[in-house]
Write a protein that holds these residues in place. Structure first.
Motif, short mmCIF file in Angstrom:
data_model
loop_
_atom_site.label_atom_id
_atom_site.label_comp_id
_atom_site.label_asym_id
_atom_site.label_seq_id
_atom_site.Cartn_x
_atom_site.Cartn_y
_atom_site.Cartn_z
N VAL A 91 0.86 -1.18 0.00
CA VAL A 91 0.00 0.00 0.00
C VAL A 91 0.90 1.23 0.00
CG1 VAL A 91 -1.77 1.31 1.21
CG2 VAL A 91 -1.85 -1.18 1.24
N ARG A 92 0.71 2.08 -0.98
CA ARG A 92 1.53 3.28 -1.09
C ARG A 92 0.67 4.53 -1.01
NH1 ARG A 92 5.83 1.93 -5.99
NH2 ARG A 92 6.81 0.11 -4.99
N GLN A 93 1.23 5.55 -0.36
CA GLN A 93 0.63 6.87 -0.40
C GLN A 93 1.10 7.55 -1.67
OE1 GLN A 93 1.06 9.27 3.11
NE2 GLN A 93 1.13 7.49 4.47
N VAL A 94 0.17 7.92 -2.51
CA VAL A 94 0.50 8.50 -3.82
C VAL A 94 -0.01 9.93 -3.87
CG1 VAL A 94 0.18 8.31 -6.31
CG2 VAL A 94 0.38 6.23 -4.91
N TRP A 95 0.89 10.86 -4.11
CA TRP A 95 0.53 12.27 -4.26
C TRP A 95 0.49 12.63 -5.74
CZ3 TRP A 95 -1.00 15.53 -0.43
CH2 TRP A 95 -0.78 15.11 0.89
N TYR A 96 -0.51 13.41 -6.12
CA TYR A 96 -0.63 13.88 -7.49
C TYR A 96 -1.13 15.32 -7.47
CZ TYR A 96 -5.66 13.11 -6.90
OH TYR A 96 -6.96 13.16 -6.45
N GLN A 97 -0.88 16.04 -8.53
CA GLN A 97 -1.34 17.42 -8.62
C GLN A 97 -2.68 17.46 -9.34
OE1 GLN A 97 0.05 20.05 -7.17
NE2 GLN A 97 -1.52 21.47 -7.94
N SER A 98 -3.71 17.89 -8.64
CA SER A 98 -5.04 17.99 -9.23
C SER A 98 -5.17 19.32 -9.95
CB SER A 98 -6.12 17.86 -8.15
OG SER A 98 -7.39 18.17 -8.68
N THR A 99 -5.32 19.26 -11.27
CA THR A 99 -5.52 20.49 -12.03
C THR A 99 -6.94 21.02 -11.83
OG1 THR A 99 -6.09 19.16 -13.98
CG2 THR A 99 -3.80 19.88 -13.76
N SER A 100 -7.89 20.13 -11.56
CA SER A 100 -9.27 20.56 -11.34
C SER A 100 -9.40 21.40 -10.08
CB SER A 100 -10.20 19.34 -11.24
OG SER A 100 -10.17 18.57 -12.42
N LEU A 101 -8.69 21.00 -9.02
CA LEU A 101 -8.76 21.69 -7.74
C LEU A 101 -7.59 22.63 -7.51
CD1 LEU A 101 -9.88 18.68 -5.52
CD2 LEU A 101 -11.33 20.50 -6.46
N ASP A 102 -6.58 22.56 -8.40
CA ASP A 102 -5.38 23.39 -8.28
C ASP A 102 -4.71 23.20 -6.92
OD1 ASP A 102 -3.43 25.19 -9.10
OD2 ASP A 102 -4.52 26.94 -8.34
N MET A 103 -4.47 21.94 -6.57
CA MET A 103 -3.84 21.63 -5.29
C MET A 103 -3.32 20.20 -5.32
SD MET A 103 -7.29 21.10 -2.95
CE MET A 103 -6.34 20.84 -1.46
N PRO A 104 -2.33 19.88 -4.48
CA PRO A 104 -1.89 18.49 -4.38
C PRO A 104 -2.92 17.66 -3.65
CG PRO A 104 -0.69 19.85 -2.82
CD PRO A 104 -1.51 20.79 -3.65
#
Length: 294
Positions: free
Chosen positions: A120-133
């Motif tokens: 199980v990994r914590q995965v961070w991504y940049q949300s362009t819809s919300l303009d936030m990680p």
């Protein structure tokens, strides 16, 4: 510098699960006037009082409890606090709670057994819809890193008040899948557990219907435009409706309904074949789950 004097806190253990499934919760607070505990165990709502011993240790014994995983928090003189002797934490969007396990045959399906384990990994991504990680948790089956195999994907949505860590902490989804795979009762899959709690502003108190509708719409967009494309790009998944499924608990059930009615050709509600039927179940703890049947 004078040496620190030992205290009863040095050897204190909490919680202690006794052989008869009772649980003793303790905290060292010699200057406190009142200590209570609340939780999702019988008698834990609104709270139970702890009794103070002669050496400044407050304690209460609850149960016996049915084998399961429980959450609890302590309140010392009106201040909510964690059990400092228990490092096992359940994280929510607004609070933290301690967790405790009462083991038994009923919990065997979610125990950490000596079987091959996925990751199980914590995965961070940049949300362009919300303009936030944004963050999600992703489970990959045993052997994923050493193979080139493509896998079906299962989007698993949490309930209200939780975040994307809920299914792999109190939900123990990874251990459940490990055990099912080892027993030959499930096929290897990738499980994506996104954060269904959306950053919206609302008036204090109960969330109004407009805010709830806005949050549900925002999550559907986030899943379809951000989470799914990220997963398809970064993980070896099989595409097509027959290889992608979605299910959720409580709030996640509503989100499942929203998404599958909007895009029925892309995602299969868990248990559905062609035309889903919707049925409500009232769980013993009061939560309502939305389950799909064919």
């Amino acid at each position: 510098m004078p040496q620190r004097q030992p205290t009863p806190n040095d050897t204190l253990k909490s919680p202690q699960v006794l052989s008869d499934h009772r649980v003793k919760i303790s905290i060292y607070a010699p200057k406190a006037s009142e200590v209570t505990v609340s939780g999702d165990f019988p008698g834990g709502s609104p709270s139970m009082k702890l009794e103070k011993g002669e050496i400044g240790v407050w304690s209460v014994t609850i149960g016996p409890l049915k084998p399961d995983y429980y959450t609890y928090t302590l309140t010392v003189d009106g201040v909510r606090t964690m059990d400092p002797k228990n490092p096992v934490i359940k994280q929510g969007i607004n609070s933290l709670e301690n967790m405790m396990a009462v083991s038994g045959q009923e919990t065997a399906f979610q125990d950490n057994k000596s079987v091959p384990h996925g990751e199980v990994r914590q995965v961070w991504y940049q949300s362009t819809s919300l303009d936030m990680p944004r963050r999600m948790h992703v489970y990959t089956p045993p052997g994923y890193e050493k193979s080139n195999t493509k896998y079906p994907v299962f989007y698993l949505l949490h309930g209200g008040g939780d975040d994307d860590s809920g299914w792999s902490t109190v939900g123990r989804a990874n251990f459940i899948l490990d055990n099912l795979l080892a027993a030959g009762k499930a096929k290897p899959m990738i499980v994506v557990m996104p954060n269904g709690s959306m950053p919206i502003r609302s008036t204090p108190g109960a969330m109004n219907p407009q805010a709830m509708t806005q949050m549900r719409t925002m999550f559907a967009d986030e899943l379809l435009k951000e989470v799914m494309p990220y997963v398809e790009k970064n993980y070896r998944i099989l595409t097509g409706r027959e290889n992608q499924a979605i299910a959720g608990l409580s709030m996640g059930g509503f989100q499942t309904l929203d998404v599958t009615l909007d895009i029925p050709v892309m995602l299969t509600p868990f248990g559905d074949t062609d035309t889903p039927k919707r049925k409500w179940f009232k769980e013993p703890d009061g939560l309502t789950m939305l389950v799909f049947f064919s």
